[in-house]
Design a protein around this motif. Structure first.
Motif, PDB file in Angstrom:
ATOM      1  N   GLY A   1      -1.221  16.278   1.956  1.00 11.83           N
ATOM      2  CA  GLY A   1      -2.653  16.385   2.139  1.00 11.83           C
ATOM      3  C   GLY A   1      -3.420  15.160   1.682  1.00 11.83           C
ATOM      4  N   GLY A   2      -2.738  14.280   0.994  1.00 14.62           N
ATOM      5  CA  GLY A   2      -3.389  13.074   0.490  1.00 14.62           C
ATOM      6  C   GLY A   2      -3.451  11.962   1.514  1.00 14.62           C
ATOM      7  N   SER A   3      -3.917  10.801   1.062  1.00  8.81           N
ATOM      8  CA  SER A   3      -4.116   9.654   1.943  1.00  8.81           C
ATOM      9  C   SER A   3      -3.528   8.393   1.326  1.00  8.81           C
ATOM     10  CB  SER A   3      -5.613   9.422   2.194  1.00  8.81           C
ATOM     11  OG  SER A   3      -6.207  10.527   2.830  1.00  8.81           O
ATOM     12  N   LEU A   4      -3.147   7.491   2.198  1.00  6.01           N
ATOM     13  CA  LEU A   4      -2.735   6.150   1.808  1.00  6.01           C
ATOM     14  C   LEU A   4      -3.222   5.179   2.869  1.00  6.01           C
ATOM     15  CD1 LEU A   4       1.003   6.521   0.648  1.00  6.01           C
ATOM     16  CD2 LEU A   4      -0.941   5.916  -0.795  1.00  6.01           C
ATOM     17  N   ARG A   5      -3.424   3.947   2.443  1.00  6.07           N
ATOM     18  CA  ARG A   5      -3.784   2.900   3.389  1.00  6.07           C
ATOM     19  C   ARG A   5      -2.779   1.766   3.268  1.00  6.07           C
ATOM     20  NH1 ARG A   5      -8.569  -1.544   3.315  1.00  6.07           N
ATOM     21  NH2 ARG A   5      -9.094  -1.588   5.542  1.00  6.07           N
ATOM     22  N   LEU A   6      -2.072   1.526   4.327  1.00  9.44           N
ATOM     23  CA  LEU A   6      -1.116   0.437   4.358  1.00  9.44           C
ATOM     24  C   LEU A   6      -1.783  -0.816   4.918  1.00  9.44           C
ATOM     25  CD1 LEU A   6       2.062   2.225   5.764  1.00  9.44           C
ATOM     26  CD2 LEU A   6       1.243   2.093   3.412  1.00  9.44           C
ATOM     27  N   SER A   7      -1.379  -1.956   4.380  1.00 12.73           N
ATOM     28  CA  SER A   7      -1.857  -3.242   4.873  1.00 12.73           C
ATOM     29  C   SER A   7      -0.663  -4.104   5.262  1.00 12.73           C
ATOM     30  CB  SER A   7      -2.673  -3.970   3.799  1.00 12.73           C
ATOM     31  OG  SER A   7      -3.807  -3.227   3.432  1.00 12.73           O
ATOM     32  N   CYS A   8      -0.874  -4.953   6.230  1.00  8.02           N
ATOM     33  CA  CYS A   8       0.155  -5.902   6.640  1.00  8.02           C
ATOM     34  C   CYS A   8      -0.523  -7.242   6.859  1.00  8.02           C
ATOM     35  CB  CYS A   8       0.846  -5.437   7.910  1.00  8.02           C
ATOM     36  SG  CYS A   8       2.036  -6.620   8.571  1.00  8.02           S
ATOM     37  N   SER A   9      -0.198  -8.186   6.003  1.00  2.00           N
ATOM     38  CA  SER A   9      -0.794  -9.514   6.096  1.00  2.00           C
ATOM     39  C   SER A   9       0.215 -10.482   6.686  1.00  2.00           C
ATOM     40  CB  SER A   9      -1.219  -9.991   4.709  1.00  2.00           C
ATOM     41  OG  SER A   9      -2.227  -9.158   4.193  1.00  2.00           O
ATOM     42  N   ALA A  10      -0.250 -11.259   7.639  1.00  3.64           N
ATOM     43  CA  ALA A  10       0.610 -12.230   8.294  1.00  3.64           C
ATOM     44  C   ALA A  10       0.223 -13.639   7.880  1.00  3.64           C
ATOM     45  CB  ALA A  10       0.509 -12.084   9.802  1.00  3.64           C
TER      46      ALA A  10
ATOM     47  N   GLY B   1       0.782  -1.231   0.000  1.00  6.76           N
ATOM     48  CA  GLY B   1       0.000   0.000   0.000  1.00  6.76           C
ATOM     49  C   GLY B   1       0.811   1.276   0.000  1.00  6.76           C
ATOM     50  N   GLY B   2       2.132   1.149   0.098  1.00  2.00           N
ATOM     51  CA  GLY B   2       2.948   2.352   0.060  1.00  2.00           C
ATOM     52  C   GLY B   2       2.970   2.960  -1.340  1.00  2.00           C
ATOM     53  N   GLY B   3       3.552   4.154  -1.426  1.00  5.22           N
ATOM     54  CA  GLY B   3       3.643   4.804  -2.725  1.00  5.22           C
ATOM     55  C   GLY B   3       3.947   6.274  -2.584  1.00  5.22           C
ATOM     56  N   LEU B   4       3.744   6.977  -3.688  1.00  2.00           N
ATOM     57  CA  LEU B   4       3.985   8.423  -3.745  1.00  2.00           C
ATOM     58  C   LEU B   4       2.657   9.152  -3.702  1.00  2.00           C
ATOM     59  CD1 LEU B   4       5.838  10.885  -4.286  1.00  2.00           C
ATOM     60  CD2 LEU B   4       5.566  10.389  -6.733  1.00  2.00           C
ATOM     61  N   VAL B   5       2.556  10.138  -2.830  1.00  2.00           N
ATOM     62  CA  VAL B   5       1.318  10.897  -2.697  1.00  2.00           C
ATOM     63  C   VAL B   5       1.666  12.354  -2.414  1.00  2.00           C
ATOM     64  CG1 VAL B   5       1.121  10.423  -0.218  1.00  2.00           C
ATOM     65  CG2 VAL B   5      -0.940  10.919  -1.550  1.00  2.00           C
TER      66      VAL B   5
ATOM     67  N   VAL C   1      -3.427  -6.263   9.525  1.00  2.00           N
ATOM     68  CA  VAL C   1      -3.510  -4.992  10.228  1.00  2.00           C
ATOM     69  C   VAL C   1      -3.359  -3.873   9.201  1.00  2.00           C
ATOM     70  CG1 VAL C   1      -1.038  -4.934  10.755  1.00  2.00           C
ATOM     71  CG2 VAL C   1      -2.637  -3.645  12.178  1.00  2.00           C
ATOM     72  N   TYR C   2      -4.046  -2.775   9.436  1.00  2.00           N
ATOM     73  CA  TYR C   2      -4.069  -1.665   8.496  1.00  2.00           C
ATOM     74  C   TYR C   2      -3.584  -0.380   9.176  1.00  2.00           C
ATOM     75  CZ  TYR C   2      -7.278  -4.936   6.262  1.00  2.00           C
ATOM     76  OH  TYR C   2      -7.851  -6.054   5.716  1.00  2.00           O
ATOM     77  N   LEU C   3      -3.106   0.519   8.348  1.00  2.00           N
ATOM     78  CA  LEU C   3      -2.786   1.865   8.823  1.00  2.00           C
ATOM     79  C   LEU C   3      -3.352   2.843   7.798  1.00  2.00           C
ATOM     80  CD1 LEU C   3      -1.334   3.452  11.085  1.00  2.00           C
ATOM     81  CD2 LEU C   3       0.629   3.642   9.523  1.00  2.00           C
ATOM     82  N   GLN C   4      -4.429   3.490   8.175  1.00  2.00           N
ATOM     83  CA  GLN C   4      -5.022   4.522   7.326  1.00  2.00           C
ATOM     84  C   GLN C   4      -4.323   5.837   7.640  1.00  2.00           C
ATOM     85  OE1 GLN C   4      -7.478   4.340   4.884  1.00  2.00           O
ATOM     86  NE2 GLN C   4      -6.926   6.485   4.501  1.00  2.00           N
TER      87      GLN C   4
END
Length: 117
Positions: free
Chosen positions: A15-24, A8-12, A79-82
Motif C-alpha cells: 500500500g505504500g509508495s516509492l519513487r525510483l530515479s534513473c540518471s544517465a 530510490g529502491g528499498g523496503l516498503v 527518468v522517474y518511476l512513481q
C-alpha cells in the motif's frame, strides 16, 4: 557510452509508495526512449513502463497500470518511476533502460524494491 544509475529502491509495506530515479551520464539521451523493467526472483525480466523522447505518451504493463507513473526530465537526463499502492508481487529488481525503441542499448545496474505484506 552512457552510464545509467538507478536509485530510490528499498523496503516498503504493501500500500505504500516509492519513487525510483534513473540518471544517465556520458552523453545526452536525445531521441532515446526510456523504459523501466523488473525481474523478480526466479523469473524473467519483464517490461514495466516506457516513455518516448517526446514524453507525449506513456505505456505500461497491465499489472502496474493506474498505480505506476513514468516521467522524464530531459534537462537532467533523468527518468522517474512513481510507484503507488505497492503490492508484494511488485517485489523485484527494477532496471532502467534507454535506446531507440524497440531496442534498449543502455541498462542500469538495478535497484531492489521489496514490498512486505
Amino acid at each position: 557510452q552512457v552510464q545509467m544509475v538507478e536509485s530510490g529502491g528499498g523496503l516498503v509495506q504493501a500500500g505504500g509508495s516509492l519513487r525510483l530515479s534513473c540518471s544517465a551520464s556520458g552523453r545526452t539521451l536525445s531521441g532515446y526512449s526510456m523504459g523501466w523493467f523488473r525481474q523478480a526472483p526466479g523469473k524473467e525480466r519483464v517490461f514495466v513502463a516506457r516513455i518516448p523522447w517526446s514524453g507525449s505518451m506513456t505505456f505500461y504493463a497491465d499489472s502496474v497500470k493506474g498505480r505506476f507513473t513514468i516521467s522524464r526530465d530531459k534537462a537532467k537526463n533523468t527518468v522517474y518511476l512513481q510507484m503507488n499502492s505497492l503490492k508484494p508481487e511488485d517485489t523485484a529488481v527494477y532496471y532502467c533502460a534507454g535506446g531507440f525503441w524497440p531496442s534498449y542499448e543502455y541498462w542500469g545496474q538495478g535497484t531492489q524494491v521489496t514490498v512486505s505484506s
